[in-house]
Scaffold this motif. Structure first.
Motif, PDB file in Angstrom:
ATOM      1  N   UNK A 259      10.846   2.896  12.329  1.00 33.43           N
ATOM      2  CA  UNK A 259       9.631   2.095  11.781  1.00 33.43           C
ATOM      3  C   UNK A 259       9.616   2.889  10.438  1.00 33.43           C
ATOM      4  N   UNK A 260       9.661   4.070   9.733  1.00 31.95           N
ATOM      5  CA  UNK A 260       9.504   4.745   8.546  1.00 31.95           C
ATOM      6  C   UNK A 260      11.129   5.013   7.872  1.00 31.95           C
ATOM      7  N   UNK A 261      12.128   4.023   8.598  1.00 35.71           N
ATOM      8  CA  UNK A 261      13.067   3.617   7.576  1.00 35.71           C
ATOM      9  C   UNK A 261      12.542   2.783   6.818  1.00 35.71           C
ATOM     10  N   UNK A 262      12.161   1.450   7.805  1.00 35.99           N
ATOM     11  CA  UNK A 262      11.709   0.194   7.098  1.00 35.99           C
ATOM     12  C   UNK A 262      10.405   0.324   6.273  1.00 35.99           C
ATOM     13  N   UNK A 263       9.649   1.019   6.718  1.00 31.44           N
ATOM     14  CA  UNK A 263       8.921   0.920   5.834  1.00 31.44           C
ATOM     15  C   UNK A 263       8.688   1.752   4.941  1.00 31.44           C
ATOM     16  N   UNK A 264       9.677   2.937   4.602  1.00 31.71           N
ATOM     17  CA  UNK A 264      10.341   3.269   3.026  1.00 31.71           C
ATOM     18  C   UNK A 264      10.229   2.279   2.739  1.00 31.71           C
ATOM     19  N   UNK A 265      11.145   1.778   2.494  1.00 33.70           N
ATOM     20  CA  UNK A 265      12.033   0.678   1.661  1.00 33.70           C
ATOM     21  C   UNK A 265      11.422  -0.960   1.571  1.00 33.70           C
ATOM     22  N   UNK A 266      10.435  -1.280   2.502  1.00 35.60           N
ATOM     23  CA  UNK A 266       9.943  -2.526   1.851  1.00 35.60           C
ATOM     24  C   UNK A 266       8.938  -1.959   1.294  1.00 35.60           C
ATOM     25  N   UNK A 267       7.958  -0.518   1.246  1.00 30.48           N
ATOM     26  CA  UNK A 267       6.982   0.091   0.993  1.00 30.48           C
ATOM     27  C   UNK A 267       7.156  -0.318  -0.653  1.00 30.48           C
ATOM     28  N   UNK A 268       8.352   0.453  -0.435  1.00 34.96           N
ATOM     29  CA  UNK A 268       9.114   0.595  -2.464  1.00 34.96           C
ATOM     30  C   UNK A 268       8.736  -0.358  -3.084  1.00 34.96           C
ATOM     31  N   UNK A 269       9.292  -1.428  -2.297  1.00 38.65           N
ATOM     32  CA  UNK A 269       9.989  -2.543  -2.985  1.00 38.65           C
ATOM     33  C   UNK A 269       8.106  -4.051  -3.877  1.00 38.65           C
ATOM     34  N   UNK A 270       7.641  -3.007  -2.656  1.00 40.61           N
ATOM     35  CA  UNK A 270       6.333  -3.541  -3.364  1.00 40.61           C
ATOM     36  C   UNK A 270       4.876  -3.061  -3.672  1.00 40.61           C
ATOM     37  N   UNK A 271       5.708  -1.680  -3.580  1.00 41.99           N
ATOM     38  CA  UNK A 271       4.063  -1.040  -4.311  1.00 41.99           C
ATOM     39  C   UNK A 271       3.724  -0.722  -2.934  1.00 41.99           C
ATOM     40  N   UNK A 272       3.772   0.230  -2.468  1.00 44.26           N
ATOM     41  CA  UNK A 272       2.447   0.020  -1.224  1.00 44.26           C
ATOM     42  C   UNK A 272       3.110   1.442  -0.964  1.00 44.26           C
ATOM     43  N   UNK A 273       1.933   2.426  -0.721  1.00 48.26           N
ATOM     44  CA  UNK A 273       1.943   3.869  -0.538  1.00 48.26           C
ATOM     45  C   UNK A 273       1.616   4.018   0.979  1.00 48.26           C
ATOM     46  N   UNK A 274       1.305   5.838   1.407  1.00 45.91           N
ATOM     47  CA  UNK A 274       0.950   5.799   2.389  1.00 45.91           C
ATOM     48  C   UNK A 274       1.428   6.335   3.591  1.00 45.91           C
ATOM     49  N   UNK A 275       0.586   6.736   4.642  1.00 45.90           N
ATOM     50  CA  UNK A 275       0.834   8.331   5.626  1.00 45.90           C
ATOM     51  C   UNK A 275       0.647   7.119   6.909  1.00 45.90           C
ATOM     52  N   UNK A 276       1.947   7.447   8.424  1.00 47.86           N
ATOM     53  CA  UNK A 276       1.728   7.698   9.252  1.00 47.86           C
ATOM     54  C   UNK A 276       1.490   8.259  10.138  1.00 47.86           C
ATOM     55  N   UNK A 277       0.512   8.531  11.115  1.00 47.75           N
ATOM     56  CA  UNK A 277       0.415   9.756  11.948  1.00 47.75           C
ATOM     57  C   UNK A 277       1.417   9.214  13.573  1.00 47.75           C
ATOM     58  N   UNK A 278       1.680   9.559  14.551  1.00 47.16           N
ATOM     59  CA  UNK A 278       1.925   9.318  15.570  1.00 47.16           C
ATOM     60  C   UNK A 278       0.887  10.544  16.553  1.00 47.16           C
ATOM     61  N   UNK A 279       0.552  10.451  17.244  1.00 42.46           N
ATOM     62  CA  UNK A 279       0.122  11.893  17.999  1.00 42.46           C
ATOM     63  C   UNK A 279      -0.347  11.107  19.157  1.00 42.46           C
ATOM     64  N   UNK A 280      -0.461  11.209  20.323  1.00 44.69           N
ATOM     65  CA  UNK A 280      -1.115  11.336  21.429  1.00 44.69           C
ATOM     66  C   UNK A 280      -1.064  10.154  22.242  1.00 44.69           C
ATOM     67  N   UNK A 281       0.313   9.325  22.009  1.00 42.52           N
ATOM     68  CA  UNK A 281      -0.390   7.838  22.185  1.00 42.52           C
ATOM     69  C   UNK A 281      -0.955   6.810  21.417  1.00 42.52           C
ATOM     70  N   UNK A 282      -1.321   6.930  20.114  1.00 38.83           N
ATOM     71  CA  UNK A 282      -1.806   6.446  19.292  1.00 38.83           C
ATOM     72  C   UNK A 282      -0.673   6.474  17.835  1.00 38.83           C
ATOM     73  N   UNK A 283      -0.980   5.270  17.079  1.00 42.75           N
ATOM     74  CA  UNK A 283      -0.643   5.429  15.593  1.00 42.75           C
ATOM     75  C   UNK A 283      -1.932   5.560  14.571  1.00 42.75           C
ATOM     76  N   UNK A 284      -2.003   6.071  13.608  1.00 42.73           N
ATOM     77  CA  UNK A 284      -2.404   6.306  12.536  1.00 42.73           C
ATOM     78  C   UNK A 284      -2.128   5.639  11.494  1.00 42.73           C
ATOM     79  N   UNK A 285      -2.348   4.793  10.735  1.00 36.70           N
ATOM     80  CA  UNK A 285      -1.589   4.677   9.656  1.00 36.70           C
ATOM     81  C   UNK A 285      -2.595   4.401   8.350  1.00 36.70           C
TER      82      UNK A 285
END
Ligand SMILES: Cc1cc2nc3c(=O)[nH]c(=O)nc-3n(C[C@H](O)[C@H](O)[C@H](O)COP(=O)(O)O)c2cc1C
Length: 148
Positions: A30-56
């Motif tokens: 997910x991170x590899x895909x996100x970093x390629x796609x997001x860089x292409x369209x000017x999206x930045x951010x963060x992803x957290x994975x914890x205790x069965x949840x994602x937060x982004x």
């Protein structure tokens, strides 16, 4: 049409089952895909994975954030996507990260004492601003630790 700078914050439930190594592999993908796609369209951010949840956190031009979030919502590796914030903002918080990863352990999150209670880290009780601030703090810490 204006293309304002937006910040979107959501959390969701993990639907990826399997051994820890398999889940790690999924997140790496997910991170590899996100970093390629997001860089292409000017999206930045963060992803957290914890205790069965994602937060982004996703930030960038409205059109890019919306297109990215549309794809993410359809992804069957998670579900019950709950939008916490979707605001026009003046500046980015995650300027240097096309997608920072914070695999926050319970111990790390517990340091943000007011966010955790006796039942642990309750993502559902957080506001978008809070969650964004936690992710930013953890991303800075992980960057500092990696540089040390
Ligand atoms: C929790 C989660 C977060 C994701 N974050 C992003 C993201 O920030 N950017 C992105 O392009 N795809 C993200 N994805 C993956 C998308 O759902 C989708 O698989 C991907 O964008 C498809 O890209 P591709 O057509 O280049 O393979 C995420 C998926 C999940 C489950």
């Amino acid at each position: 049409m204006t293309d304002d700078l937006r910040r979107l914050v959501y959390y969701s439930r993990n639907r990826t089952a399997g051994a820890p190594e398999a889940v790690d592999g999924t997140i790496r993908g997910i991170l590899e895909t996100s970093r390629v796609n997001n860089a292409r369209v000017g999206v930045t951010g963060a992803l957290m994975f914890n205790a069965g949840c994602f937060a982004q956190v996703l930030e960038g031009p409205t059109s890019a954030v919306e297109a990215t979030f549309e794809r993410i919502q359809q992804d069957e590796r998670h579900g019950d996507v709950a939008l916490l914030a979707y605001d026009v903002v003046e500046n980015r918080l995650f300027t240097d990260w096309s997608m920072a990863y914070v695999g926050a352990s319970q111990a790390e999150v517990a340091r943000y004492g007011d966010l955790a209670d006796s039942s642990g880290f309750d993502i559902a009780r957080m506001t978008g601003d809070r969650l964004c601030a936690v992710l930013h703090g953890l991303a800075l810490e992980e960057e500092a630790a990696a540089a040390a």
